[in-house]
Design an enzyme around this catalytic site. Structure first.
Site, PDB file in Angstrom:
ATOM      1  CB  CYS A 130      24.027 -35.417 -58.427  1.00 30.07           C
ATOM      2  SG  CYS A 130      25.029 -36.535 -59.441  1.00 30.07           S
ATOM      3  CD  GLU A 182      25.849 -34.033 -62.403  1.00 29.46           C
ATOM      4  OE1 GLU A 182      24.775 -33.608 -61.897  1.00 29.46           O
ATOM      5  OE2 GLU A 182      26.734 -34.596 -61.752  1.00 29.46           O
ATOM      6  CD  GLU A 191      20.396 -31.685 -55.958  1.00 25.99           C
ATOM      7  OE1 GLU A 191      20.786 -32.763 -56.419  1.00 25.99           O
ATOM      8  OE2 GLU A 191      20.901 -30.584 -56.277  1.00 25.99           O
ATOM      9  CE  LYS A 243      36.971 -24.133 -56.535  1.00 24.06           C
ATOM     10  NZ  LYS A 243      36.289 -24.306 -55.182  1.00 24.06           N
TER      11      LYS A 243
END
Length: 487
Positions: A289, A256, A384, A181
């Site tokens: 990331c 992750e 973040e 997906k």
């Protein structure tokens, strides 16, 4: 061309799902928008629970035969997929740049070749996977890796095909079947991957690709009782929802989840190298990331470091990612741009100072930004942003540097610039991170473990760690002299 085919920069892309070896359309669609200019690329089939059920059923039906396929044959097909990727690097590159706004030159030279390498690496690693037998009181222990079953892989938008194949390749190599997906903001190259895999001879149902929103098809996939593995890259809130869905079926997870990684610059560092590492954090418009978004610089060199950083950052060119001279492209989506700007404006209102940037350059582009005068407990230091926004703080001692580096809820990566190998050894031993780079950045080997600590993730993938996750690891213990009646 059909009503379900888009032409993207001259490349035909099917907008339907790929389920059980055939294209399947949904009654509803969602709009795919290019971050380059905000223009509509096209309408994409929007899957929901029925498509999720069909994809998992196809993967379940194909699993026994694929799991029984020899290692050598699985490896051969993975290499054939890599061949197909290499033949279409230019097409994949221009489609992905159009879809997610990353630099075309990077796709051509690094990202798409890495996609092919993902398949080749895990094909080859599969063939040499073994554990030496060992003895227990005369009994023989034999360790094996058994395919686990249908695997749901949910991938992000910042490096769509590379990060998808980082999961797809080991899952297929392990003998699992896959439902992929892709992120709804960048679905196109996953569709092309389905074509490439089919052309390479991957049996129907072994790889399925379904598109749509996480709250619709994603939830249906992760809660399905026939799914035996889930691997997800994305945000912490989404991971928490996925973990809740998987809990009912005790489905193993690999997560992750990004980070807030530090770059520690000590006074004994090569400052030119440290500045180069720092400016590199603007790669992919800050949508990485692993990016070291928090600069922690020793007080005695902070002024000089900042001066050199500003000079180096001023040489970057921001603009159309299709142009060879561009260094920083657009951010993925207007919603992401709004999020980035909101972080920065709140930080400025709280007393932060923008050394550079601090504003949008256009409706799709955010200016490379460096903020100082930020508190350790402030939102801009702790959360973040996922854009070209960096912060700078200073420290006076090694202990303080380590304390500041570890003082977030994340633990994905860390980068260290120092000229003292003993200091590097001391500091890296104390940093909470899945990956630490010393005087370098973004050096990645697929045989190394990859993952994060704390809220940066659960589990490790890469090399044998990938097979440990995608397989049921079995130990078979055989008694000595147990064959007296044989023959």
């Amino acid at each position: 061309m059909t009503e379900h085919t888009l032409t993207v920069a001259g490349v035909a892309v099917d907008t339907r799902h790929w389920i059980g070896g055939r294209r399947v359309a949904s009654t509803e669609t969602f709009t795919d928008v290019s971050p380059i200019d905000g223009g509509t690329i096209g309408e994409i089939s929007r899957g929901t629970a029925p498509e999720a059920a069909a994809a998992v059923a196809a993967a379940k039906a194909a699993f026994p035969a694929w799991a029984a396929t020899s290692r050598a044959e699985r490896a051969r097909i993975l290499h054939a997929i890599a061949d197909g990727v290499e033949k279409r690097i230019e097409e994949l590159s221009i489609v992905e740049t159009t879809d997610n706004g990353a630099l075309l030159r990077s796709h051509r030279r690094g990202v798409m070749p890495r996609v092919a390498h993902n398949f080749r690496f895990f094909a080859d690693w599969l063939l040499q996977m073994e554990h030496e037998d060992f003895e227990t009181r005369g009994h023989t222990n034999h360790v094996s890796w058994d395919p686990a079953g249908p695997s749901v892989l949910i991938t992000p938008w910042n490096a769509p095909l590379m990060l998808a194949t980082w999961k797809v390749a080991p899952a297929l190599a392990a003998g699992n079947t896959v439902v992929l997906k892709p992120a709804e903001w960048s679905p196109l190259t996953a569709s092309l991957l389905a074509d490439i895999a089919a052309e390479a001879g991957l049996p129907a149902g072994v790889l399925n690709v379904v598109q749509g929103y996480g709250s619709e098809i994603g939830d249906a996939l992760t809660s399905h009782p026939d799914v035996r593995r889930i691997s997800f890259t994305g945000s912490v809130p989404t991971a928490q929802r996925i973990a809740g869905s998987a809990a009912a079926n005790l489905t193993p997870l690999s997560l992750e989840l990004g980070g807030k990684s530090p770059l520690l610059v000590f006074a004994d560092a090569d400052l030119d190298l440290a500045v180069d590492l720092a400016v590199e954090q603007y790669d992919n418009a800050g949508q990485v990331c692993l990016a070291a978004t928090r600069f922690l610089v020793e007080e005695s060199v902070a002024e000089e470091f900042t001066r050199r950083f500003v000079e180096k950052a001023a040489t970057l060119t921001q603009g159309d990612p299709r142009h060879e001279a561009t260094d920083i492209g657009p951010n993925i989506h207007p919603r992401q741009l709004e999020k980035i700007d909101a972080f920065v404006q709140r930080a400025l209102a709280a007393g932060a100072r923008a050394v550079i940037g601090g504003h949008r350059n256009d409706t799709q582009y955010y200016a490379p930004t460096l903020l100082t005068d930020v508190a350790q407990d402030s939102e801009i230091v702790q959360e973040e942003v996922f854009g070209p926004v960096l912060t700078l703080q200073t420290f006076s001692t090694e202990d303080e540097a380590v304390r500041l580096a570890n003082d977030t809820r994340f633990g994905l990566a860390a980068t260290l610039a120092t000229g003292d190998p003993e200091r590097a050894e001391r500091v890296t031993a104390q940093l909470v991170a899945g990956t630490v780079w010393v005087n370098c950045f973004f050096v990645r080997d697929l045989q190394a473990p990859f993952g994060g600590s704390r809220h940066s993730g659960v589990g490790r993938e890469g090399g044998t760690w990938s097979f440990d996750f995608y397989c049921d690891v079995k130990n078979t213990v055989t008694a000595p002299n147990g064959w007296k009646n044989h023959g």
